[in-house]
Design an enzyme around this catalytic site. Structure first.
Site, PDB file in Angstrom:
ATOM      1  N   GLU A  68       0.841  -1.201   0.000  1.00  0.00           N
ATOM      2  CA  GLU A  68       0.000   0.000   0.000  1.00  0.00           C
ATOM      3  C   GLU A  68       0.868   1.240   0.000  1.00  0.00           C
ATOM      4  O   GLU A  68       2.007   1.205   0.461  1.00  0.00           O
ATOM      5  CB  GLU A  68      -0.868   0.022   1.276  1.00  0.00           C
ATOM      6  CG  GLU A  68      -1.827  -1.124   1.344  1.00  0.00           C
ATOM      7  CD  GLU A  68      -2.596  -1.174   2.662  1.00  0.00           C
ATOM      8  OE1 GLU A  68      -2.459  -0.245   3.484  1.00  0.00           O
ATOM      9  OE2 GLU A  68      -3.315  -2.152   2.855  1.00  0.00           O
TER      10      GLU A  68
ATOM     11  N   LYS B 183       2.071   4.632   1.532  1.00  0.00           N
ATOM     12  CA  LYS B 183       2.078   5.168   2.902  1.00  0.00           C
ATOM     13  C   LYS B 183       1.694   6.632   2.785  1.00  0.00           C
ATOM     14  O   LYS B 183       2.501   7.474   2.381  1.00  0.00           O
ATOM     15  CB  LYS B 183       3.457   4.989   3.542  1.00  0.00           C
ATOM     16  CG  LYS B 183       3.461   5.381   4.984  1.00  0.00           C
ATOM     17  CD  LYS B 183       4.740   4.941   5.660  1.00  0.00           C
ATOM     18  CE  LYS B 183       4.702   5.212   7.144  1.00  0.00           C
ATOM     19  NZ  LYS B 183       4.534   6.623   7.472  1.00  0.00           N
TER      20      LYS B 183
ATOM     21  N   ASP C  38       0.961  10.293   3.582  1.00  0.00           N
ATOM     22  CA  ASP C  38       1.569  11.200   4.553  1.00  0.00           C
ATOM     23  C   ASP C  38       0.485  12.109   5.135  1.00  0.00           C
ATOM     24  O   ASP C  38       0.252  13.224   4.672  1.00  0.00           O
ATOM     25  CB  ASP C  38       2.650  12.034   3.848  1.00  0.00           C
ATOM     26  CG  ASP C  38       3.636  12.608   4.842  1.00  0.00           C
ATOM     27  OD1 ASP C  38       3.543  12.275   6.042  1.00  0.00           O
ATOM     28  OD2 ASP C  38       4.500  13.395   4.419  1.00  0.00           O
TER      29      ASP C  38
ATOM     30  N   TYR D 197      -7.397   1.948   5.607  1.00  0.00           N
ATOM     31  CA  TYR D 197      -6.503   0.853   5.239  1.00  0.00           C
ATOM     32  C   TYR D 197      -6.560  -0.372   6.156  1.00  0.00           C
ATOM     33  O   TYR D 197      -5.904  -1.350   5.883  1.00  0.00           O
ATOM     34  CB  TYR D 197      -5.054   1.335   5.115  1.00  0.00           C
ATOM     35  CG  TYR D 197      -4.558   2.219   6.241  1.00  0.00           C
ATOM     36  CD1 TYR D 197      -4.415   1.728   7.517  1.00  0.00           C
ATOM     37  CD2 TYR D 197      -4.225   3.540   6.000  1.00  0.00           C
ATOM     38  CE1 TYR D 197      -3.962   2.539   8.547  1.00  0.00           C
ATOM     39  CE2 TYR D 197      -3.761   4.358   7.019  1.00  0.00           C
ATOM     40  CZ  TYR D 197      -3.631   3.855   8.293  1.00  0.00           C
ATOM     41  OH  TYR D 197      -3.184   4.646   9.304  1.00  0.00           O
TER      42      TYR D 197
ATOM     43  N   LYS E  31      10.536   3.269   3.734  1.00  0.00           N
ATOM     44  CA  LYS E  31      10.563   4.734   3.596  1.00  0.00           C
ATOM     45  C   LYS E  31      11.363   5.162   2.377  1.00  0.00           C
ATOM     46  O   LYS E  31      12.417   4.599   2.099  1.00  0.00           O
ATOM     47  CB  LYS E  31      11.199   5.347   4.843  1.00  0.00           C
ATOM     48  CG  LYS E  31      10.343   5.250   6.092  1.00  0.00           C
ATOM     49  CD  LYS E  31       9.152   6.177   5.997  1.00  0.00           C
ATOM     50  CE  LYS E  31       8.588   6.593   7.324  1.00  0.00           C
ATOM     51  NZ  LYS E  31       9.355   7.473   8.123  1.00  0.00           N
TER      52      LYS E  31
ATOM     53  N   CYS F  71      43.027  -6.049 -15.067  1.00  0.00           N
ATOM     54  CA  CYS F  71      42.121  -6.592 -14.055  1.00  0.00           C
ATOM     55  C   CYS F  71      42.863  -6.583 -12.722  1.00  0.00           C
ATOM     56  O   CYS F  71      43.984  -7.110 -12.644  1.00  0.00           O
ATOM     57  CB  CYS F  71      41.706  -8.011 -14.431  1.00  0.00           C
ATOM     58  SG  CYS F  71      40.893  -8.889 -13.084  1.00  0.00           S
TER      59      CYS F  71
ATOM     60  N   CYS G 144      43.480 -10.675 -11.672  1.00  0.00           N
ATOM     61  CA  CYS G 144      44.403 -11.587 -12.351  1.00  0.00           C
ATOM     62  C   CYS G 144      45.429 -10.858 -13.211  1.00  0.00           C
ATOM     63  O   CYS G 144      46.328 -11.480 -13.776  1.00  0.00           O
ATOM     64  CB  CYS G 144      43.618 -12.586 -13.196  1.00  0.00           C
ATOM     65  SG  CYS G 144      42.780 -11.815 -14.586  1.00  0.00           S
TER      66      CYS G 144
ATOM     67  N   CYS H 198      37.315  -7.914 -17.705  1.00  0.00           N
ATOM     68  CA  CYS H 198      38.465  -8.798 -17.618  1.00  0.00           C
ATOM     69  C   CYS H 198      38.120  -9.985 -18.531  1.00  0.00           C
ATOM     70  O   CYS H 198      37.118 -10.672 -18.313  1.00  0.00           O
ATOM     71  CB  CYS H 198      38.645  -9.278 -16.175  1.00  0.00           C
ATOM     72  SG  CYS H 198      39.712 -10.716 -16.075  1.00  0.00           S
TER      73      CYS H 198
ATOM     74  N   CYS I  60      39.863 -16.188 -14.338  1.00  0.00           N
ATOM     75  CA  CYS I  60      40.163 -15.187 -13.293  1.00  0.00           C
ATOM     76  C   CYS I  60      39.500 -15.637 -11.979  1.00  0.00           C
ATOM     77  O   CYS I  60      38.280 -15.888 -11.941  1.00  0.00           O
ATOM     78  CB  CYS I  60      39.625 -13.831 -13.741  1.00  0.00           C
ATOM     79  SG  CYS I  60      39.645 -12.584 -12.461  1.00  0.00           S
TER      80      CYS I  60
HETATM   81  S1  IVH Z   1      -1.029   0.472   8.649  1.00  0.00           S
HETATM   82  C1  IVH Z   1      -0.157  -0.945  13.146  1.00  0.00           C
HETATM   83  N1  IVH Z   1      -1.206   1.487   6.286  1.00  0.00           N
HETATM   84  O1  IVH Z   1       1.827   5.270   8.853  1.00  0.00           O
HETATM   85  C2  IVH Z   1      -0.021   0.221  12.263  1.00  0.00           C
HETATM   86  N2  IVH Z   1      -0.415   2.901   8.020  1.00  0.00           N
HETATM   87  O2  IVH Z   1       3.733   4.397  11.581  1.00  0.00           O
HETATM   88  C3  IVH Z   1      -0.934   0.084  11.118  1.00  0.00           C
HETATM   89  N3  IVH Z   1       0.063   5.168   7.315  1.00  0.00           N
HETATM   90  O3  IVH Z   1       0.385   5.359  12.004  1.00  0.00           O
HETATM   91  C4  IVH Z   1      -0.751   1.166  10.172  1.00  0.00           C
HETATM   92  N4  IVH Z   1      -0.489   4.937   5.214  1.00  0.00           N
HETATM   93  O4  IVH Z   1      -0.568   6.866  10.221  1.00  0.00           O
HETATM   94  C5  IVH Z   1      -0.869   1.728   7.545  1.00  0.00           C
HETATM   95  N5  IVH Z   1      -1.457   2.257   4.118  1.00  0.00           N
HETATM   96  C6  IVH Z   1      -1.129   2.481   5.376  1.00  0.00           C
HETATM   97  C7  IVH Z   1      -0.681   3.736   5.823  1.00  0.00           C
HETATM   98  C8  IVH Z   1      -0.321   3.896   7.154  1.00  0.00           C
HETATM   99  C9  IVH Z   1      -0.057   5.784   6.133  1.00  0.00           C
HETATM  100  C10 IVH Z   1       0.579   5.803   8.545  1.00  0.00           C
HETATM  101  C11 IVH Z   1      -0.284   5.603   9.751  1.00  0.00           C
HETATM  102  C12 IVH Z   1       0.599   4.908  10.740  1.00  0.00           C
HETATM  103  C13 IVH Z   1       1.965   5.247  10.233  1.00  0.00           C
HETATM  104  C14 IVH Z   1       2.989   4.168  10.525  1.00  0.00           C
END
Ligand code: IVH
Length: 670
Positions: free
Chosen positions: A120, A122, A124, A229, A315, A409, A412, A427, A432
């Site tokens: 998924e 993440k 922000d 999610y 990340k 090289c 060798c 090489c 080698c």
């Molecule tokens: S699952 C047990 N899925 O990322 C934690 N988190 O530190 C379950 N976040 O606190 C989180 N997108 O605020 C999950 N697709 C995603 C997410 C997501 C953003 C954030 C969420 C969480 C932090 C992870």
């Protein structure tokens, strides 16, 4: 080693900075107090350092250490509410090497099973928990300190994509992320600039601030969005994908870019894709979240003190550091490639000390116009080894020596070869020692024959004693050969032999990958294995047979063809076979010819069946499924609420079909 008093002082300092940062991140909504000059990576590296020090010196751990408490304390303006299930955070991973180790650890904890993952984005934003009773939204709560958050229900109710009422009349609690699209964030800041108010630093701060406004009418104006999610209570609870489908049926906003990955390699591909394409999304993401799909595995894997073991965040890294180039080392690869590696003054980057950087090839060195002693800017992409992204020529001394390609090289001593137009220097000596060692290392590696009882030190010892010249010699090793080696007891020798013996039953794709044919990585090996089914058929394939495979380009086809015609390789393969290596036949992919065979299809919008079902169906019909629309796309299969991809398809005049039309195509064999 640091002295005890320095360690204690460092623990105190880290604990205090992390507490301060946690407070600003979670408890303040304006831009100024939410940064304290610390980005996510610095923050994570502080937490890691503190965890490490506390592990070594538990006697110095503070009673209120931020590593034992989930971060943040609720603000008092809103009523607090306990979370029935704690809202934890995720562990962070910054490199694919770490990701492979995480995957290996999961498999180990699951008794050797390889789980499917869900990948998924993440988002922000700000984590929230939504509680539905008898089908109505009863409360929306922030994460707070993980056990107790702020009830911000009236502000949550302003988010138009979140349902106030759902079909499920039992109790349901869901978790998700509230965020702000970049265009809405810009509009808010424009207005704040006009009003002379301080600007929000980024969409996340702005979303956090908007959620904690006391006036919901103003929150509504901010046009917040959300993605859900997870289900933390209720729902089907068999698989994560099952839960996401259920959430979608209940009309929760579920992110469309989510995919199921059957292997960690697919997950890596997803991470790479989004690291490169994240700017195309209308909202900010700061990484990828990987979750084990089967919920029975979640129960098996459990939690650490602050995060689940069944999920992790990968990340995106953006940190840069400047260092000085001390020398350039030349690595010899398994095919004889001579690869320059920069040796640098050690410098901190993403929480680790970096002293080497890959330079890829001498074209790259030339492009950077690299000289010894240069000040270079480093960046970590997804890989553990960082790369040099820039050189500062203004700080270069006049006498600095330019980095030139090697004449010999380093292993060798053979004169290095270079073909005009090729980026590599090689090489040419097939005997080698370093090349041979690299070939054997590749052969035993995890993604090839997976003989994990053999490492570089053992290979070196065996080569020194002339017990090993190529990978086929592994299958001749005896207990006596091994037990005479340094640090090799009877039991270790047995383990090595068991590992080797087990690999005799490898899959055909493992074996093809292990052979180390130029341009044939794990993915291509899989394609060849599924196409030909047996080693014999692959070995006797003509150039035309190879070229007709959609995913195999002419250069790879030529490499494969020549590899199996080479007498030395033929002998090596014959040796593998007579020494008991029996690559298992693989199922040949049955492609039913249809109007979609060979076409590139992009899926978009909400489809009536999960995307994975459609993806598989299309792949089985010989179509390629791509994630972005371009002029190379043949069809866009659009479901309901299709967004930017549909617009792009219309702009590029790509045919748009619905599920019915796609089904008709699939049923209509050519
Ligand atoms: S699952 C047990 N899925 O990322 C934690 N988190 O530190 C379950 N976040 O606190 C989180 N997108 O605020 C999950 N697709 C995603 C997410 C997501 C953003 C954030 C969420 C969480 C932090 C992870």
């Amino acid at each position: 080693m640091p002295s005890v008093s320095t360690t204690q002082a460092r623990i105190n300092e880290l604990s205090s900075s992390i507490h301060q940062y946690n407070h600003s991140y979670y408890c303040s909504s304006d831009s100024e107090s939410s940064l304290l000059g610390c980005n996510d990576e610095t923050y994570d590296s502080m937490v890691r350092e503190l965890e490490e020090l506390e592990k070594q010196y538990p006697e110095f751990r503070l009673e209120d250490s931020p590593t034992v408490h989930v971060i943040g304390k609720p603000n008092t303006a809103f009523p607090t509410r306990n979370h029935k299930t704690p809202m934890l955070s995720l562990g962070n991973i910054y490199s694919f090497d770490e990701l492979f180790s995480w995957d290996a650890d999961i498999s180990k904890r699951l008794g050797g099973q390889k789980p499917s993952y869900v990948c998924e984005l993440k988002i922000d934003g700000v984590a929230v928990s939504l509680i539905y009773r008898n089908g109505f939204l009863e409360a929306g709560v922030t994460r707070g300190d993980g056990t107790q958050g702020e009830e911000i229900t009236s502000n949550i109710k302003t988010i138009s994509s979140l349902p106030l009422m759902i079909k499920d009349k039992s109790n349901l609690e869901v978790r998700g992320e509230v965020y702000l699209k970049r265009k809405n964030f810009n509009a808010i800041n424009q207005q704040r600039a006009i009003n002379g108010e301080p600007l929000f630093k980024n969409p996340r701060n702005s979303a956090a601030g908007s959620l904690r406004l006391l006036d919901s009418t103003e929150t509504r104006r901010r046009k917040l969005d959300a993605f859900i999610y997870n289900i933390s209570e209720g729902g089907p609870q068999e698989t994560h994908t099952g839960n996401l489908d259920y959430l979608q049926q209940l009309e929760f906003p579920v992110n469309r870019e989510t995919i199921k990955a059957d292997s960690i390699e697919d997950a890596v591909e997803y991470c790479r894709y989004w690291e490169e394409h994240k700017q195309e999304l209308p909202y900010d993401i700061d990484g990828i979240v990987l979750k084990v799909n089967a919920l029975k595995h979640h129960r098996q894997l459990g939690f650490t003190s602050s995060s689940p073991r069944w999920a992790t965040a990968v990340k995106f890294s953006s940190e840069q550091a400047v260092s000085v180039l001390r020398e350039v080392e030349i690595g010899v690869g398994r095919t004889g490639n001579l690869t320059p590696v920069a040796i640098l003054e050690p410098v901190e980057l993403n929480g680790t000390t970096v002293s080497r950087a890959t330079l890829h090839n001498y074209d790259q060195v030339d492009r950077l116009n690299l000289h010894l002693g240069d000040h270079v800017t480093l960046e970590k992409g997804g890989e553990i080894i960082p790369k040099i992204v820039a050189v500062d020529p203004t700080l270069r001394s006049e006498t600095a020596q330019k980095i030139e390609p090697p004449s010999n090289c380093p292993s060798c001593g053979s004169p290095a070869e270079h073909t005009a137009g090729d980026v590599e220097w090689r090489c040419p000596n097939k005997k080698c020692t370093t090349q041979q060692m690299e070939q054997i290392l590749h052969f035993v590696s995890r993604r090839a024959m997976d003989i994990d009882t053999i490492g570089p030190a053992l290979i070196e010892q065996l080569m020194d004693r002339h017990l090993l010249q190529n990978a086929a010699d592994l299958y001749l090793l005896s207990h006596e050969d091994l037990s005479g080696l340094e640090r090799m007891g009877d039991k270790s020798a047995d383990n090595v032999l068991t590992g080797i013996d087990k690999s005799r039953q490898c899959t055909l794709s493992q074996f093809i990958h292990a052979l180390g044919i130029t341009n044939v990585g794990e993915k291509t090996a899989g394609i060849l294995a599924r196409h030909f089914g047996t080693l014999e058929k692959l070995m006797s394939a003509e150039g035309a047979d190879l070229e007709m495979i959609e995913e195999i380009g002419p250069v790879t086809a030529e490499n494969v063809f020549c590899f199996f015609r080479n007498p030395e390789q033929k002998q090596l393969i014959a040796d593998f076979l007579t020494r008991g290596v029996r690559p298992r036949e693989e199922q040949i992919l049955q492609i039913t010819d249809s109007p979609l065979t060979g076409k590139t299809v992009v899926l978009t919008g909400t489809l009536s069946e999960p995307r994975e079902v459609w993806k598989k169906r299309l792949i089985l019909a010989g179509a390629k499924v791509s994630s972005s629309v371009s002029s190379k796309t043949d069809y866009v299969l659009a479901g309901e609420n299709a967004g930017s991809k549909l617009l792009k398809a219309e702009k590029l005049e790509v045919s748009v079909i619905d599920e019915g039309a796609a089904m008709n195509f699939l049923e209509n064999e050519n």
